[in-house]
Design a protein around this motif. Structure first.
Motif, PDB file in Angstrom:
ATOM      1  N   ASP A 195       0.816  -1.215   0.000  1.00 30.09           N
ATOM      2  CA  ASP A 195       0.000   0.000   0.000  1.00 30.09           C
ATOM      3  C   ASP A 195       0.849   1.265   0.000  1.00 30.09           C
ATOM      4  O   ASP A 195       0.392   2.327  -0.448  1.00 30.09           O
ATOM      5  CB  ASP A 195      -0.918   0.034   1.229  1.00 30.09           C
ATOM      6  CG  ASP A 195      -1.952  -1.085   1.229  1.00 30.09           C
ATOM      7  OD1 ASP A 195      -1.977  -1.866   0.267  1.00 30.09           O
ATOM      8  OD2 ASP A 195      -2.722  -1.183   2.196  1.00 30.09           O
ATOM      9  N   THR A 201       0.996  -3.208  -7.228  1.00 33.32           N
ATOM     10  CA  THR A 201       1.023  -4.470  -7.962  1.00 33.32           C
ATOM     11  C   THR A 201       2.457  -4.904  -8.240  1.00 33.32           C
ATOM     12  O   THR A 201       2.815  -6.080  -8.068  1.00 33.32           O
ATOM     13  CB  THR A 201       0.233  -4.347  -9.275  1.00 33.32           C
ATOM     14  OG1 THR A 201      -1.120  -3.994  -8.977  1.00 33.32           O
ATOM     15  CG2 THR A 201       0.248  -5.658 -10.043  1.00 33.32           C
ATOM     16  N   ASP A 226      -9.318  -1.566  -0.546  1.00 32.59           N
ATOM     17  CA  ASP A 226      -9.462  -1.411  -1.998  1.00 32.59           C
ATOM     18  C   ASP A 226      -9.778  -2.790  -2.584  1.00 32.59           C
ATOM     19  O   ASP A 226      -8.879  -3.611  -2.766  1.00 32.59           O
ATOM     20  CB  ASP A 226      -8.175  -0.852  -2.591  1.00 32.59           C
ATOM     21  CG  ASP A 226      -8.286  -0.551  -4.079  1.00 32.59           C
ATOM     22  OD1 ASP A 226      -9.095  -1.212  -4.764  1.00 32.59           O
ATOM     23  OD2 ASP A 226      -7.553   0.333  -4.568  1.00 32.59           O
ATOM     24  N   ARG A 229      -7.675  -3.846  -5.702  1.00 31.95           N
ATOM     25  CA  ARG A 229      -6.273  -4.163  -5.381  1.00 31.95           C
ATOM     26  C   ARG A 229      -6.183  -5.488  -4.647  1.00 31.95           C
ATOM     27  O   ARG A 229      -5.285  -6.300  -4.895  1.00 31.95           O
ATOM     28  CB  ARG A 229      -5.690  -3.042  -4.535  1.00 31.95           C
ATOM     29  CG  ARG A 229      -4.209  -3.232  -4.204  1.00 31.95           C
ATOM     30  CD  ARG A 229      -3.723  -2.149  -3.273  1.00 31.95           C
ATOM     31  NE  ARG A 229      -3.859  -0.832  -3.867  1.00 31.95           N
ATOM     32  CZ  ARG A 229      -3.650   0.306  -3.191  1.00 31.95           C
ATOM     33  NH1 ARG A 229      -3.316   0.252  -1.905  1.00 31.95           N
ATOM     34  NH2 ARG A 229      -3.776   1.459  -3.795  1.00 31.95           N
TER      35      ARG A 229
END
Length: 435
Positions: A195, A201, A226, A229
């Motif tokens: 994060d 990613t 999220d 994500r």
């Protein structure tokens, strides 16, 4: 009840992060302990294993005998989320403090060792501790925790997680190389906080690649707020062995129910374990709530509970007590006492890749005796504790509560104060009632 027959369960992981072990302790009998199912038993330990379990008074010992009448005998907890490198630094963060906490290797080692001993006294015989690497401190914090692990060998198993801040782009190149060096130095787990990276990613991909290359588990910090994500992370990590742990995922509790349910389903399908932190957050965690444990469990996600920060700036009053985590899960998250304890013991050990522990012959002698006659009482007021690691007692905590004298004539009459005392004194009993 006859002695249970010795058998060795299937162990998929070594008993310790270190190959060498201290000399095996002499046989030890734990006498008169009560199990969760209500039975009063003797338990004989031999080496690092439980050799036999029989009815109370039925087992003779070739070594010392410890009277555990008045105690509940449980599989020992495991701490799945600690921060040994920053523990016990809260007093250097506020006004009037003598200055910032020292980050010299010897000072980090001292604090990490003290923190691990505090948690061992609470009952945790194995601890996974996240250690920040990179920036100006480089690998020094990891070296300090590795030294602490060596000092604690035979008392507790310490499993360090290497946690770099950045891993992508030019800024992350040095940290990426440092993470690889950390694994070679002895970090047991590859971790991090995607994060905080500009490319979450890419960060996750780098961690997973290094873990796969070295056969290491993965443990990532994420708030989990999220859904997209989180879905990408679950897809990338699906099927990775030895396994992936996410925590504290408190953001899941703030998502709409349908979004949180879809996220939980994705985590379950990927075989990811979620570690919640009922006692408070830790560095890098924005939320002070707990992940939705019941929702995750109903979706089939394996959930364990950790302690998080131990008296650092993220939680200056953190206790690092697994039983408090279980107490909070039972009192606030709606879990039964047995379910709550499972999250700090059975599922916590599974999350760490450690062999299962049961109070049965053949299983590892990783045990916790807590004052109380049932689990709910132990979680409520279980201050007195005896901790067994690898077949020997490694920590004792004895709590004594005393009341001042009352008027003996008034106390003896109808409606007077009940007399305090226990019919079955436990080890080290004194003149006052114990908890």
């Amino acid at each position: 009840m006859p002695d249970s027959q010795p058998r060795r369960p299937d162990d998929n992981a070594p008993d310790s992060a270190d190959a060498a072990s201290p000399a095996e302790p002499p046989a030890l009998v734990l006498g008169g302990a009560r199990l969760i199912d209500g039975r009063a038993v003797d338990v004989r330990l031999s080496g690092s294993r439980i050799e036999a379990v029989g009815t109370a008074g039925s087992l003779a010992g070739r070594g010392p005998r410890v009277d555990l009448r008045g105690y509940l005998l449980l599989p020992a907890p495991a701490e799945v989320h600690a921060h040994g490198d920053t523990a016990l630094t809260a007093d250097s963060a506020g006004p009037g403090s003598p200055g910032p906490a020292s980050h010299r290797t010897e000072d980090i080692q001292r604090r990490a060792t003290e923190a691990a001993l505090l948690q061992l006294g609470h009952g945790a015989t194995a601890l996974r501790t996240h250690v920040r690497i990179g920036d100006v401190r480089g690998l020094a914090p990891l070296e300090a925790v590795l030294q602490s692990r060596r000092a604690l060998r035979g008392l507790a198993d310490v499993l360090p997680v290497a946690v770099p801040r950045l891993l992508t782009g030019i800024a992350g190149a040095d940290s990426l190389a440092m993470l690889k060096d950390a694994v070679k130095m002895g970090a047991a787990v590859v971790g991090g906080c995607p994060d905080l990276d500009p490319d979450p990613t890419g960060y996750t991909k780098a961690v997973l690649e290094i873990a796969a290359e070295h056969g290491c588990p993965v443990d990532l910090h994420t708030d989990g707020d999220d859904p997209a994500r989180l879905a990408r992370l679950a897809s990338m990590a699906a099927g990775l062995r030895p396994g992936v742990v996410l925590g504290p995922c408190a953001g899941l509790a703030h998502l709409p129910l349908d979004a949180a349910t879809r996220a939980a389903d994705g985590l379950a399908a990927a075989g990811i374990t979620v570690v919640c932190l009922p006692q408070g957050g830790c560095a890098g965690s924005e939320r002070r709530t707990t992940a939705p444990v019941r929702l995750l469990r109903s979706a089939g996600v394996r959930v364990a509970a950790g302690s998080g920060a131990l008296r650092d700036s993220a939680n200056p009053v953190g206790r690092g007590d697994p039983l408090e985590a279980a107490y909070l899960l039972a009192s606030q998250a709606g879990l039964r006492a047995e379910q709550a304890y499972e999250l700090i013991s059975t599922t916590a050990r599974a999350a760490l890749g450690l062999p299962d522990v049961r109070v049965e012959a053949g299983f590892p002698a990783e045990l916790l005796a807590v004052r109380g006659d049932r689990l709910s009482a132990a979680l409520s007021l279980g201050y007195s504790r005896i901790v067994v690691h690898r077949g020997r007692i490694v920590a004792r905590t004895s709590a004594v509560r005393e009341y001042c004298d009352s008027d003996p004539d008034a106390a003896a009459g109808p409606g007077g104060l009940p007399r305090q005392g226990r019919p079955d004194p436990g080890p080290g009993s004194g003149g006052g009632p114990r908890n």
